[in-house]
Design a protein around this motif. Structure first.
Motif, PDB file in Angstrom:
ATOM      1  N   ILE A 157       0.850  -1.189   0.000  1.00  9.20           N
ATOM      2  CA  ILE A 157       0.000   0.000   0.000  1.00  9.20           C
ATOM      3  C   ILE A 157       0.881   1.232   0.000  1.00  9.20           C
ATOM      4  CG2 ILE A 157      -1.716   1.336   1.281  1.00  9.20           C
ATOM      5  CD1 ILE A 157      -2.801  -1.321   2.339  1.00  9.20           C
ATOM      6  N   HIS A 161      -3.760   4.558  -0.717  1.00 11.25           N
ATOM      7  CA  HIS A 161      -4.501   5.023   0.450  1.00 11.25           C
ATOM      8  C   HIS A 161      -4.249   6.511   0.630  1.00 11.25           C
ATOM      9  CE1 HIS A 161      -5.675   5.447   4.650  1.00 11.25           C
ATOM     10  NE2 HIS A 161      -6.276   4.287   4.532  1.00 11.25           N
ATOM     11  N   TYR A 207      -9.853   4.177  -0.675  1.00 13.10           N
ATOM     12  CA  TYR A 207      -8.867   3.170  -1.078  1.00 13.10           C
ATOM     13  C   TYR A 207      -9.068   2.827  -2.549  1.00 13.10           C
ATOM     14  CZ  TYR A 207      -6.130  -1.170  -0.949  1.00 13.10           C
ATOM     15  OH  TYR A 207      -5.195  -2.156  -1.178  1.00 13.10           O
TER      16      TYR A 207
END
Length: 121
Positions: A11, A52, A39
């Motif tokens: 991420i 994110h 997201y």
């Protein structure tokens, strides 16, 4: 003891989710499969690349994720072409293994690796 199953997700924290979604779509040539204001997720060869929105900058500078590629110079050049900043040009690190890395427009490190020991597909 729990058996680890291997890497599944990376991420990246980004300050502009919409711009990052567009950039990563160009960078990886894949549209997101999950796209919400909190997201954005891409399926990259069976692995999750998530974006994110960052609440506060807190980049992890001690870790880098390497994405497997078949032509590392072409992949590196493409990322630079679409706005990444060079970090490490493609470098042979032993045998036939070559690594490189760039920073995306939000400062996240993206590693690339060519390693013929790991078959893609």
């Amino acid at each position: 003891m729990t058996k680890l199953l291997g890497l599944r997700t990376v991420i990246y924290m980004v300050s502009d989710l919409s711009a990052a979604k567009d950039w990563y779509t160009k960078a990886f040539g894949v549209e997101p499969y999950f796209d919400e204001p909190f997201y954005v997720g891409f399926n990259i060869g069976g692995y999750e690349l998530g974006l994110h929105p960052e609440q506060k900058p807190n980049k992890a500078e001690n870790a880098i994720t390497y994405w497997g590629v078949e032509d590392i110079q072409a992949a590196y050049d493409n990322l630079i072409l679409i706005g990444a900043k060079a970090n490490e040009a493609p470098t042979n690190v032993g045998g036939e293994i070559v690594v490189s890395s760039v920073f995306d427009p939000w400062g996240n490190a993206i590693g690339l690796i060519y390693n013929p020991e790991f078959v893609v597909g």
